[in-house]
Design a protein around this motif. Structure first.
Motif, PDB file in Angstrom:
ATOM      1  N   VAL A   1       2.818 -13.011  -7.456  1.00  0.00           N
ATOM      2  CA  VAL A   1       2.803 -11.691  -8.084  1.00  0.00           C
ATOM      3  C   VAL A   1       2.713 -10.650  -6.976  1.00  0.00           C
ATOM      4  O   VAL A   1       1.817 -10.725  -6.129  1.00  0.00           O
ATOM      5  N   LEU A   2       3.641  -9.705  -6.972  1.00  0.00           N
ATOM      6  CA  LEU A   2       3.661  -8.671  -5.953  1.00  0.00           C
ATOM      7  C   LEU A   2       3.292  -7.341  -6.598  1.00  0.00           C
ATOM      8  O   LEU A   2       3.940  -6.892  -7.550  1.00  0.00           O
ATOM      9  N   LEU A   3       2.234  -6.712  -6.074  1.00  0.00           N
ATOM     10  CA  LEU A   3       1.774  -5.422  -6.563  1.00  0.00           C
ATOM     11  C   LEU A   3       2.304  -4.339  -5.626  1.00  0.00           C
ATOM     12  O   LEU A   3       1.915  -4.289  -4.452  1.00  0.00           O
ATOM     13  N   LEU A   4       3.194  -3.497  -6.134  1.00  0.00           N
ATOM     14  CA  LEU A   4       3.827  -2.463  -5.328  1.00  0.00           C
ATOM     15  C   LEU A   4       3.210  -1.112  -5.675  1.00  0.00           C
ATOM     16  O   LEU A   4       3.322  -0.636  -6.814  1.00  0.00           O
TER      17      LEU A   4
ATOM     18  N   THR B   1       6.966 -12.190  -9.928  1.00  0.00           N
ATOM     19  CA  THR B   1       6.537 -11.233 -10.937  1.00  0.00           C
ATOM     20  C   THR B   1       6.100  -9.956 -10.234  1.00  0.00           C
ATOM     21  O   THR B   1       5.424 -10.008  -9.200  1.00  0.00           O
ATOM     22  N   VAL B   2       6.476  -8.804 -10.779  1.00  0.00           N
ATOM     23  CA  VAL B   2       6.218  -7.529 -10.114  1.00  0.00           C
ATOM     24  C   VAL B   2       5.366  -6.629 -11.011  1.00  0.00           C
ATOM     25  O   VAL B   2       5.686  -6.415 -12.184  1.00  0.00           O
ATOM     26  N   LEU B   3       4.289  -6.115 -10.434  1.00  0.00           N
ATOM     27  CA  LEU B   3       3.448  -5.102 -11.068  1.00  0.00           C
ATOM     28  C   LEU B   3       3.459  -3.900 -10.151  1.00  0.00           C
ATOM     29  O   LEU B   3       3.142  -4.020  -8.965  1.00  0.00           O
ATOM     30  N   LEU B   4       3.863  -2.725 -10.670  1.00  0.00           N
ATOM     31  CA  LEU B   4       3.962  -1.572  -9.778  1.00  0.00           C
ATOM     32  C   LEU B   4       3.326  -0.333 -10.382  1.00  0.00           C
ATOM     33  O   LEU B   4       3.295  -0.151 -11.597  1.00  0.00           O
ATOM     34  N   VAL B   5       2.816   0.515  -9.489  1.00  0.00           N
ATOM     35  CA  VAL B   5       2.345   1.860  -9.811  1.00  0.00           C
ATOM     36  C   VAL B   5       3.347   2.832  -9.227  1.00  0.00           C
ATOM     37  O   VAL B   5       3.757   2.692  -8.071  1.00  0.00           O
TER      38      VAL B   5
ATOM     39  N   PHE C   1       0.811  -1.208   0.000  1.00  0.00           N
ATOM     40  CA  PHE C   1       0.000   0.000   0.000  1.00  0.00           C
ATOM     41  C   PHE C   1       0.847   1.262   0.000  1.00  0.00           C
ATOM     42  O   PHE C   1       1.953   1.290   0.518  1.00  0.00           O
ATOM     43  N   GLN C   2       0.276   2.354  -0.576  1.00  0.00           N
ATOM     44  CA  GLN C   2       0.929   3.661  -0.501  1.00  0.00           C
ATOM     45  C   GLN C   2       1.135   4.044   0.956  1.00  0.00           C
ATOM     46  O   GLN C   2       2.216   4.426   1.369  1.00  0.00           O
ATOM     47  N   GLU C   3       0.054   3.963   1.731  1.00  0.00           N
ATOM     48  CA  GLU C   3       0.127   4.273   3.155  1.00  0.00           C
ATOM     49  C   GLU C   3       0.554   2.985   3.854  1.00  0.00           C
ATOM     50  O   GLU C   3      -0.262   2.132   4.153  1.00  0.00           O
TER      51      GLU C   3
END
Length: 260
Positions: free
Chosen positions: A173-176, A205-209, A85-87
């Motif tokens: 899969v890690l969502l950052l 596998t990495v998916l990031l914003v 999470f962002q926070e």
């Protein structure tokens, strides 16, 4: 390459507002894919849909062919799609190591009652969680701060702790969500290295914003660009840097805004 995540026609409406509109793309196994876009473009909403923290208004999310949209978030996490999470979500009164140990409970074999009563299975879980937490601390180079209270950590270490908490759940899969936010250049480059190690050594596998465009251009295999809830471009960093729609979305000809 084999797609591990497939997003097909994903849509989310909030009343009369369409935050995500018919977005489709895939994430290949073993790649680092970044989702970028101006503020308010719908990136974080897209992440919440993929990780099932929000229910969709339309479309599909598939993990290795299995539909996972609109499942309970903990179910999606147990299947291997885990979001940070962002926070940064941490227990600030706990140490770094204690936070990582707690995060392991998503994959516990013992029941909640078993932990309460101190069953043999619960004790076995706790022992294995402690060993795994120490391995994560060592992998991320956090040994010097493992005993520090989370409330005392600077921003860079908080982001690293968020990643460690994600690792504790054993993700596929890690969502950052904005992993480089609030960091100086040196901290960002260290985090870029850590994210690459997740992919190269842990096979995650990495998916990031992310908003830090130089970091995005440095770390990404491919990039998806979102603007006003719609996908406007997809390609390699070099292709995205030259895409006129992307340049226009980032305030006209402000080349520096997209890392050129």
């Amino acid at each position: 390459m084999t797609a591990i995540i497939e997003v097909k026609g994903l849509t989310k409406r909030f009343g009369g507002l369409t935050a995500v509109n018919d977005v489709s793309f895939s994430v290949n196994e073993g790649e680092i894919l970044s989702v970028i876009g101006p503020n308010g473009a719908g990136k974080s909403t897209l992440f919440k849909l993929i990780s099932s923290f929000l229910h969709t208004s339309g479309g599909e999310v598939r993990l290795r062919g299995e539909r996972i949209e609109n499942l309970a978030p903990h179910t999606v996490a147990r299947k291997g799609v885990v979001r940070t999470f962002q926070e940064t979500t941490i227990f600030r009164s706990m140490t770094v190591r204690e936070n990582i140990i707690v995060a392991h409970h998503l994959r516990s074999k013992a029941s909640l009652l078993g932990f309460f009563l101190g069953s043999s299975l619960a004790k076995s879980d706790e022992a294995s969680f402690a060993v795994s937490a120490d391995a994560i601390v060592d992998f991320l180079g956090m040994n010097d701060i493992s005993g520090e209270l989370a409330s005392n950590l600077p921003q860079g270490h908080l982001r690293a702790l968020g990643m460690a908490i994600g690792l504790a759940t054993n993700p596929t899969v890690l969502l950052l969500d904005e992993p480089f936010a609030g960091m100086n250049h040196d901290e960002t480059m260290r985090m870029v290295t850590q994210v690459r190690r997740l992919r190269d050594e842990k096979k995650i596998t990495v998916l990031l914003v992310e908003h830090d465009m130089p970091a995005v251009m440095k770390i990404s295999d491919r990039i998806v660009v979102i603007n006003f809830g719609e996908k406007i471009a997809e390609g390699t960093p070099k292709e995205i840097q030259k895409n006129e729609k992307v340049i226009e979305a980032y305030l006209g000809s402000e080349d520096a805004a997209i890392g050129m």
